[in-house]
Design a protein around this motif. Structure first.
Motif, PDB file in Angstrom:
ATOM      1  N   VAL A  95       0.844  -1.198   0.000  1.00  0.00           N
ATOM      2  CA  VAL A  95       0.000   0.000   0.000  1.00  0.00           C
ATOM      3  C   VAL A  95       0.879   1.249   0.000  1.00  0.00           C
ATOM      4  N   LEU A  96       1.934   1.234   0.801  1.00  0.00           N
ATOM      5  CA  LEU A  96       2.851   2.379   0.858  1.00  0.00           C
ATOM      6  C   LEU A  96       3.555   2.626  -0.474  1.00  0.00           C
ATOM      7  N   VAL A  97       3.974   1.567  -1.138  1.00  0.00           N
ATOM      8  CA  VAL A  97       4.661   1.709  -2.428  1.00  0.00           C
ATOM      9  C   VAL A  97       3.729   2.355  -3.452  1.00  0.00           C
ATOM     10  N   ILE A  98       2.497   1.868  -3.522  1.00  0.00           N
ATOM     11  CA  ILE A  98       1.546   2.404  -4.503  1.00  0.00           C
ATOM     12  C   ILE A  98       1.215   3.858  -4.192  1.00  0.00           C
ATOM     13  N   LEU A  99       0.812   4.129  -2.971  1.00  0.00           N
ATOM     14  CA  LEU A  99       0.422   5.494  -2.613  1.00  0.00           C
ATOM     15  C   LEU A  99       1.611   6.447  -2.652  1.00  0.00           C
ATOM     16  N   GLY A 100       2.775   5.965  -2.234  1.00  0.00           N
ATOM     17  CA  GLY A 100       3.970   6.798  -2.284  1.00  0.00           C
ATOM     18  C   GLY A 100       4.351   7.162  -3.708  1.00  0.00           C
ATOM     19  N   GLY A 101       4.253   6.216  -4.612  1.00  0.00           N
ATOM     20  CA  GLY A 101       4.558   6.485  -6.021  1.00  0.00           C
ATOM     21  C   GLY A 101       3.603   7.500  -6.631  1.00  0.00           C
ATOM     22  N   VAL A 102       2.326   7.329  -6.371  1.00  0.00           N
ATOM     23  CA  VAL A 102       1.325   8.263  -6.902  1.00  0.00           C
ATOM     24  C   VAL A 102       1.494   9.639  -6.255  1.00  0.00           C
ATOM     25  N   ALA A 103       1.751   9.668  -4.952  1.00  0.00           N
ATOM     26  CA  ALA A 103       1.952  10.949  -4.255  1.00  0.00           C
ATOM     27  C   ALA A 103       3.177  11.679  -4.809  1.00  0.00           C
ATOM     28  N   PHE A 104       4.243  10.935  -5.057  1.00  0.00           N
ATOM     29  CA  PHE A 104       5.449  11.550  -5.626  1.00  0.00           C
ATOM     30  C   PHE A 104       5.143  12.145  -6.991  1.00  0.00           C
ATOM     31  N   PHE A 105       4.425  11.397  -7.817  1.00  0.00           N
ATOM     32  CA  PHE A 105       4.042  11.890  -9.140  1.00  0.00           C
ATOM     33  C   PHE A 105       3.278  13.212  -9.026  1.00  0.00           C
ATOM     34  N   PHE A 106       2.293  13.257  -8.125  1.00  0.00           N
ATOM     35  CA  PHE A 106       1.484  14.469  -7.998  1.00  0.00           C
ATOM     36  C   PHE A 106       2.232  15.606  -7.313  1.00  0.00           C
ATOM     37  N   ALA A 107       3.181  15.289  -6.457  1.00  0.00           N
ATOM     38  CA  ALA A 107       4.005  16.344  -5.864  1.00  0.00           C
ATOM     39  C   ALA A 107       4.839  17.025  -6.943  1.00  0.00           C
ATOM     40  N   VAL A 108       5.376  16.244  -7.846  1.00  0.00           N
ATOM     41  CA  VAL A 108       6.181  16.802  -8.937  1.00  0.00           C
ATOM     42  C   VAL A 108       5.300  17.599  -9.891  1.00  0.00           C
ATOM     43  N   VAL A 109       4.168  17.000 -10.299  1.00  0.00           N
ATOM     44  CA  VAL A 109       3.264  17.683 -11.232  1.00  0.00           C
ATOM     45  C   VAL A 109       2.678  18.933 -10.586  1.00  0.00           C
ATOM     46  N   GLY A 110       2.240  18.823  -9.322  1.00  0.00           N
ATOM     47  CA  GLY A 110       1.648  19.954  -8.633  1.00  0.00           C
ATOM     48  C   GLY A 110       2.607  21.121  -8.471  1.00  0.00           C
ATOM     49  N   ASN A 111       3.864  20.824  -8.224  1.00  0.00           N
ATOM     50  CA  ASN A 111       4.857  21.887  -8.060  1.00  0.00           C
ATOM     51  C   ASN A 111       5.313  22.493  -9.377  1.00  0.00           C
TER      52      ASN A 111
END
Length: 171
Positions: free
Chosen positions: A149-165
């Motif tokens: 669960v952490l790997v999946i959510l962490g990967g998606v969160a990282f993607f959106f942190a980069v895109v959002g910034n």
């Protein structure tokens, strides 16, 4: 209007329960195919967060931008998370994943207070709180080990942190 009053009471009750007892909230079975309640909750949180964002910048553009990005990001994140969990063998539906992602957006109420240096703190706090709610909800939904669960959510969160910034901040 009694229906509107009942809806507002339901949304407040859900927000309170989600903030105080998220494990119990996500442990409750949901009606199959019920997209209305989580969608209304998401829209309410995006709207309130957007209003706070607009007021803090004294600019209606920020309100509309916040609402639009919140709704689009939640939809795209739900799709990404759903597809990644299916790769790990989950058979849960898109709507079941959407329920968790929509309710985790309670954090938008905090995220709307992003203005100046204190806004950075609120933004990071909102991001972390949203991930916490997603983790609890997805762990309950998919019944998978925490590390997956952490790997999946962490990967998606990282993607959106980069895109959002990388999005332009000024209107």
């Amino acid at each position: 209007d009694p229906d509107t009053h009942a809806l507002v009471q339901l949304l407040i009750l859900q927000a309170k329960e989600l903030a105080l007892t998220p494990k119990e909230f996500f442990s409750k079975p949901s009606e199959p195919g019920n997209i209305v309640e989580p969608a209304l909750f998401l829209i309410a949180c995006a709207t309130i967060g957007g209003i706070l964002q607009g007021l803090s910048h004294i600019n209606l553009f920020y309100t509309l931008r916040f609402m639009f990005i919140s709704l689009v990001f939640t939809g795209v994140a739900t799709f990404m998370v759903w597809k990644l969990f299916t790769l790990y063998g989950s058979e849960k539906s898109f709507l079941e994943n959407f329920r968790v992602m929509a309710y985790s957006q309670l954090a938008l109420l905090i995220g709307g207070l992003q203005s100046g240096m204190i806004g950075v703190i609120f933004g990071i706090g909102a991001f972390g709180f949203s991930l916490y709610l997603q983790f609890i909800g997805m762990e309950k939904l998919h019944e998978m080990p925490k590390n997956k669960v952490l790997v999946i959510l962490g990967g998606v969160a990282f993607f959106f942190a980069v895109v959002g910034n990388s999005l332009p901040m000024k209107p």
